[in-house]
Design a protein around this motif. Sequence first.
Motif, mmCIF file in Angstrom:
data_model
loop_
_atom_site.group_PDB
_atom_site.id
_atom_site.type_symbol
_atom_site.label_atom_id
_atom_site.label_comp_id
_atom_site.label_asym_id
_atom_site.label_seq_id
_atom_site.Cartn_x
_atom_site.Cartn_y
_atom_site.Cartn_z
ATOM 1 N N LEU A 1 0.856 -1.181 0.000
ATOM 2 C CA LEU A 1 0.000 0.000 0.000
ATOM 3 C C LEU A 1 0.893 1.232 0.000
ATOM 4 C CD1 LEU A 1 -2.871 1.265 0.411
ATOM 5 C CD2 LEU A 1 -2.416 1.106 2.873
ATOM 6 N N THR A 2 0.617 2.198 -0.897
ATOM 7 C CA THR A 2 1.466 3.386 -1.015
ATOM 8 C C THR A 2 0.630 4.652 -0.981
ATOM 9 O OG1 THR A 2 3.132 2.174 -2.304
ATOM 10 C CG2 THR A 2 3.160 4.569 -2.481
ATOM 11 N N GLN A 3 1.121 5.650 -0.229
ATOM 12 C CA GLN A 3 0.486 6.966 -0.169
ATOM 13 C C GLN A 3 1.557 8.055 -0.187
ATOM 14 O OE1 GLN A 3 -2.467 7.721 2.861
ATOM 15 N NE2 GLN A 3 -3.223 5.610 2.833
ATOM 16 N N THR A 4 1.186 9.233 -0.656
ATOM 17 C CA THR A 4 2.093 10.369 -0.680
ATOM 18 C C THR A 4 1.749 11.321 0.460
ATOM 19 O OG1 THR A 4 2.328 10.214 -3.068
ATOM 20 C CG2 THR A 4 2.955 12.309 -2.049
ATOM 21 N N PRO A 5 2.738 11.757 1.241
ATOM 22 C CA PRO A 5 2.442 12.648 2.364
ATOM 23 C C PRO A 5 2.024 14.039 1.901
ATOM 24 C CG PRO A 5 4.810 12.341 2.128
ATOM 25 C CD PRO A 5 4.162 11.385 1.176
ATOM 26 N N PRO A 6 1.314 14.794 2.748
ATOM 27 C CA PRO A 6 0.949 16.169 2.400
ATOM 28 C C PRO A 6 2.196 17.035 2.210
ATOM 29 C CG PRO A 6 -0.258 15.400 4.341
ATOM 30 C CD PRO A 6 0.808 14.393 4.068
ATOM 31 N N GLU A 7 2.101 18.021 1.318
ATOM 32 C CA GLU A 7 3.213 18.953 1.132
ATOM 33 C C GLU A 7 3.145 20.036 2.203
ATOM 34 O OE1 GLU A 7 3.625 20.571 -2.753
ATOM 35 O OE2 GLU A 7 3.419 18.638 -3.768
ATOM 36 N N VAL A 8 4.261 20.207 2.929
ATOM 37 C CA VAL A 8 4.323 21.223 3.985
ATOM 38 C C VAL A 8 5.693 21.887 3.956
ATOM 39 C CG1 VAL A 8 2.688 20.045 5.522
ATOM 40 C CG2 VAL A 8 5.129 19.520 5.693
ATOM 41 N N LEU A 9 5.783 23.049 4.602
ATOM 42 C CA LEU A 9 7.065 23.710 4.791
ATOM 43 C C LEU A 9 7.773 23.044 5.953
ATOM 44 C CD1 LEU A 9 8.996 26.057 4.107
ATOM 45 C CD2 LEU A 9 7.764 27.418 5.818
ATOM 46 N N VAL A 10 8.968 22.527 5.720
ATOM 47 C CA VAL A 10 9.708 21.792 6.749
ATOM 48 C C VAL A 10 10.442 22.766 7.663
ATOM 49 C CG1 VAL A 10 11.537 20.108 7.178
ATOM 50 C CG2 VAL A 10 9.958 19.779 5.260
ATOM 51 N N THR A 11 10.120 22.712 8.966
ATOM 52 C CA THR A 11 10.795 23.559 9.939
ATOM 53 C C THR A 11 11.657 22.761 10.912
ATOM 54 O OG1 THR A 11 8.952 23.485 11.521
ATOM 55 C CG2 THR A 11 8.892 25.209 9.831
ATOM 56 N N ARG A 12 11.483 21.438 10.939
ATOM 57 C CA ARG A 12 12.293 20.575 11.806
ATOM 58 C C ARG A 12 12.195 19.157 11.275
ATOM 59 N NH1 ARG A 12 8.205 20.661 17.081
ATOM 60 N NH2 ARG A 12 6.355 20.002 15.931
ATOM 61 N N VAL A 13 13.212 18.351 11.586
ATOM 62 C CA VAL A 13 13.212 16.978 11.098
ATOM 63 C C VAL A 13 13.431 15.949 12.202
ATOM 64 C CG1 VAL A 13 13.865 17.525 8.732
ATOM 65 C CG2 VAL A 13 15.652 17.225 10.432
ATOM 66 N N THR A 14 14.189 16.316 13.247
ATOM 67 C CA THR A 14 14.458 15.376 14.330
ATOM 68 C C THR A 14 13.156 14.964 15.005
ATOM 69 O OG1 THR A 14 16.638 16.340 14.730
ATOM 70 C CG2 THR A 14 15.673 15.047 16.510
ATOM 71 N N GLY A 15 12.858 13.674 15.025
ATOM 72 C CA GLY A 15 11.641 13.152 15.643
ATOM 73 C C GLY A 15 10.502 12.899 14.684
ATOM 74 N N ALA A 16 10.667 13.264 13.397
ATOM 75 C CA ALA A 16 9.569 13.089 12.440
ATOM 76 C C ALA A 16 9.223 11.614 12.243
ATOM 77 C CB ALA A 16 9.928 13.734 11.113
ATOM 78 N N GLY A 17 10.249 10.773 12.091
ATOM 79 C CA GLY A 17 10.005 9.347 11.901
ATOM 80 C C GLY A 17 9.343 8.711 13.109
ATOM 81 N N ASP A 18 9.724 9.180 14.301
ATOM 82 C CA ASP A 18 9.121 8.656 15.524
ATOM 83 C C ASP A 18 7.646 9.044 15.601
ATOM 84 O OD1 ASP A 18 11.762 7.965 16.027
ATOM 85 O OD2 ASP A 18 12.115 9.721 17.285
ATOM 86 N N THR A 19 7.335 10.266 15.166
ATOM 87 C CA THR A 19 5.946 10.729 15.153
ATOM 88 C C THR A 19 5.113 9.892 14.185
ATOM 89 O OG1 THR A 19 6.589 12.977 15.736
ATOM 90 C CG2 THR A 19 4.444 12.693 14.663
#
Length: 299
Positions: free
Chosen positions: A245-263
Motif C-alpha cells: 500500500l502506497t500513499q504520498t504525504p501532504p506537502e508542507v514547509l519543513v521547519t524541523r526533522v528530528t523526531g519526524a520518523g518517531d511521530t
Amino acid sequence: MTDTHAPDILCIGSVLWDVIGRSASHMAKGADVPGRIIRLPGGVALNIAMTLVRFGLRPALLSALGRDAEGEELAAECARMGLDVAHLYRSDDLPTDRYMAVEGANGLIAAIADAHSLEAAGAKILAPLMGGALGSAEAPYPGPVALDGNLTEGLLETIARDPAFRAADLRIAPASPGKAERLLPFLRAGRGTLYVNLEEAGILCQTRFGTASEAAAALLERGAARALVTDGGNATSDATPQGVLTQTPPEVLVTRVTGAGDTFMAAHIASELSGADRDAALGRALRAAAAYVSGDTPS
C-alpha cells in the motif's frame, strides 16, 4: 498513590535529553550561523511515547536512566507528561544519555547519539518482561511494543526469539541509518513490523532503492513480516504478505526533522490500535508527521 493501571503499550529503547540547534539558514560543512539551541526530552522510545500520549494512550517506558540530576529531572518530566516510569531501570553509576543535533534550512546537518548507558544496562531494562511485573516466558506480555534500535544487536536478538516476547505485537525502528543493521534479527526471525526510511531499507537489504514501494517489497522478501518505508516528502509504503500500500504525504514547509520518523511510527501504531484499517492508518500517520515537521504540533 501509585497508578496500577496497566499500560496500553510498552516503549523500549532510548530515553534521553535532546540538545538541538536549529537555524533558518542553509548550512554547509563548517557553517557558523545564528539560531536557537534547545534541550527537550527525546530518544526514539520517548519520542514515540510522547506522541502516543497525544493520541490518548498510556505508554510505559522501559529504558535506562541515571540517578544523576539529569536523570531525576527527565524521569519527573516523563511522569508529568503522563508516561508510566515505574519500570525504568535506574542506575547509580551510569549517566543519563544524550543526543545532539544541528538542523538548518536544508535539513539535518549532523547528529551524535550518546546512548552508551542504555547499551551498558543491557538486559536489565527488560527485567519487568522476563519474570517481572509485566510478563515472563510462561506468561508473556500480550500487547503492543514499540522498540528502537539503540539496544545492542544481542539484546534485539533476544527480543526477537525469547519466549517472553512471543505474544507481543512488536513494532521496531532502527533509530538511525547507522544502527539499521541491528534490526537483522527480526528479519531472520520473521517477527514484527519494521519502520524504516529508504536509506535504512537499503542497508538492511544491502542495495539501493529508488522508491519506498520497491524497498518495502524487498524487505518482505528478506524475511520481514511487515515493513513500512518512508522517503521524506516522497511516497511512503506499507508492505504485508497481502500486498503493498502506497500513499504520498501532504506537502508542507519543513521547519524541523528530528523526531519526524518517531511521530509517524507512533501515529501509525495508535491508529491501528484504535481499529483503523491499513489505508486509514497510513494516511493518519503521514498527516501527523507532516504536521510535526511543519511545526504545527509540540516538539
